[in-house]
Design an enzyme around this catalytic site. Structure first.
Site, short mmCIF file in Angstrom:
data_model
loop_
_atom_site.label_atom_id
_atom_site.label_comp_id
_atom_site.label_asym_id
_atom_site.label_seq_id
_atom_site.Cartn_x
_atom_site.Cartn_y
_atom_site.Cartn_z
N HIS A 130 -4.84 4.93 7.88
CA HIS A 130 -4.20 5.48 6.68
C HIS A 130 -2.68 5.50 6.81
O HIS A 130 -2.01 6.47 6.46
CB HIS A 130 -4.75 6.88 6.35
CG HIS A 130 -6.18 6.87 5.94
ND1 HIS A 130 -6.61 6.45 4.70
CD2 HIS A 130 -7.31 7.21 6.63
CE1 HIS A 130 -7.92 6.54 4.63
NE2 HIS A 130 -8.37 6.99 5.79
N ASP A 147 0.85 -1.19 0.00
CA ASP A 147 0.00 0.00 0.00
C ASP A 147 0.89 1.24 0.00
O ASP A 147 2.01 1.22 0.52
CB ASP A 147 -0.90 0.02 1.23
CG ASP A 147 -1.80 1.24 1.27
OD1 ASP A 147 -2.76 1.29 0.48
OD2 ASP A 147 -1.53 2.15 2.08
N GLU A 171 0.96 5.52 0.81
CA GLU A 171 0.36 6.76 1.27
C GLU A 171 0.93 7.87 0.39
O GLU A 171 2.12 7.85 0.06
CB GLU A 171 0.65 7.02 2.74
CG GLU A 171 -0.05 6.06 3.69
CD GLU A 171 -1.56 6.07 3.56
OE1 GLU A 171 -2.12 7.17 3.40
OE2 GLU A 171 -2.17 4.98 3.59
N ASP A 215 -2.94 -0.42 6.57
CA ASP A 215 -3.88 -0.66 5.47
C ASP A 215 -3.65 -2.01 4.80
O ASP A 215 -4.59 -2.67 4.36
CB ASP A 215 -3.78 0.47 4.44
CG ASP A 215 -4.44 1.75 4.92
OD1 ASP A 215 -5.04 1.74 6.02
OD2 ASP A 215 -4.38 2.76 4.20
#
Length: 380
Positions: A165, A19, A21, A170
């Protein structure tokens, strides 16, 4: 095991769940500020080795200077002191290259950003063996029961708590959601009556005296007639029905249907449903010609209609290949139903209609179909 270390052939079988950010830098422009990944065994979905995560300093100083601190710990100071993408590109390459990639909405978003970041750093980008994007996967199989299918919404649905987040959080949430959704779908496929709102009733268990029909507003503001059994929407499952003739698409009608011989008990039930629905239509002042749900010929038969949500199991077992009819070409679809002595286990709902020809009636909408090339022993 160090995820970023060079791996052997056996390690390349592991799935890389990851994932990103990001920070928005323009109308359609983003930069990575964090990368997180875990490696997972595809046979057990168990994490292998330690997770990897790193904050990443954006390429331009003005992005750092204008960065707003986030309550999850990603702050201006933290990313200002973080390594650049170029400094961690080798580690990320070692994690991703040659593996199966998995993540939520990564095909539309994360994969493109990774490719751009490697291009800007003038490094060779990793490639994947194939991609598992859990967003379209869950949309296809789990449907809209969990709302918009964002990771936060899915986590709330399964009781995973508030989304932080952060990349690793995540990734873990994504894997938990996938496991939970798979478990629910497995149970529903094998025990279709498990959930009260998904109760499917065999004809022999339907009491004709408990059948009724009621008016209900439809989505376009018109009135719809709902067929009920014991005050719940009637949904029927009937096993071992012989296919009379296969897929048919009628002129000017968007749906497909096929005909099956109707068993005696189901014949009685559907005639009662017809009578209740016809009376309710009359109370609404609708004088359309009524189209009986059971067709009378040398065989008594009914049409089962397919829509976009119809799921089909080949060979009648949940562990066999499952498809949506929209995934099949016309010839492939016809072949499923045109074999000699084809039988189906059908799970269907009863929807009333009024069409452009001013005809009204009940449509039997197939939700699940288990197709057998011969009569299953349990139906004999």
């Amino acid at each position: 095991m160090d995820l970023a270390a060079k791996q052997g052939p056996q390690d390349l079988e592991l799935i890389a769940f990851f994932d990103l950010e990001t920070v928005r830098t323009g109308e359609q422009e983003w930069e990575i500020v964090e990368f997180g990944a875990i490696l997972v065994c595809p046979r057990t979905l168990v994490q292998v080795g330690e997770p990897y995560s790193t904050l990443i300093r954006p390429s331009r100083k003005d992005i750092v200077d204008n960065f707003s601190d986030r309550p999850n710990g990603i702050t201006r100071q933290a990313i200002a002191n973080a390594p650049s993408f170029t400094e961690v590109a080798g580690d990320i390459y070692g994690i991703l290259h040659g593996r199966v990639w998995a993540g939520h909405n990564i095909e539309e978003f994360d994969c493109g950003l990774i490719k751009e970041a490697y291009a800007e750093s003038k490094r060779k980008a990793p490639w994947y063996k194939f991609l598992i994007d859990t967003h379209p996967l869950l949309r296809q199989w789990f449907g809209k029961r969990a709302g918009d299918l964002k990771l936060a919404t899915l986590g709330d649905y399964f009781g995973h708590g508030e989304q932080k987040h952060r990349s690793l959080d995540d990734v873990s949430r994504n894997l938990k959601v996938l496991k939970d959704a798979a478990a629910v779908l497995f149970l529903e496929s094998n025990f279709p009556n498990l959930l009260p709102e998904n109760t499917w009733i065999a004809p022999k268990s339907i009491s004709e005296s408990c059948i009724s029909a009621t008016h209900a507003p439809f989505k376009d503001g018109s009135q719809k007639i709902c067929i009920l059994h014991e005050n719940l929407p009637l949904q029927v499952h009937c096993m071992g029905m012989k296919v009379l003739y296969g897929i048919d698409k009628k002129l000017n009608e968007p749906w497909l249907s096929f005909a099956v011989v109707v068993p005696p008990k189901l014949y009685d039930v559907l005639n009662v449903c017809d009578a209740h629905a016809l009376r309710r239509f009359g109370e609404l002042g609708i004088n359309s010609e009524w189209k009986p749900v059971v067709k009378e010929d040398y065989n008594r038969y009914i049409h089962l209609s397919l829509n976009d949500e119809t799921k089909i199991w080949r060979d009648g077992h949940p562990t066999m290949e499952r498809v949506e009819h929209t995934e099949l070409g016309d010839d492939e679809l016809k072949m499923l139903f045109d074999q000699e002595e084809t039988y189906v286990d059908a799970f269907f709902s009863l929807d009333t209609f009024i069409n452009y020809n001013k005809m009204a009636g009940i449509t039997l909408v197939a939700k699940k179909l288990f197709i057998h090339p011969r009569l299953p022993a349990r139906a004999i």
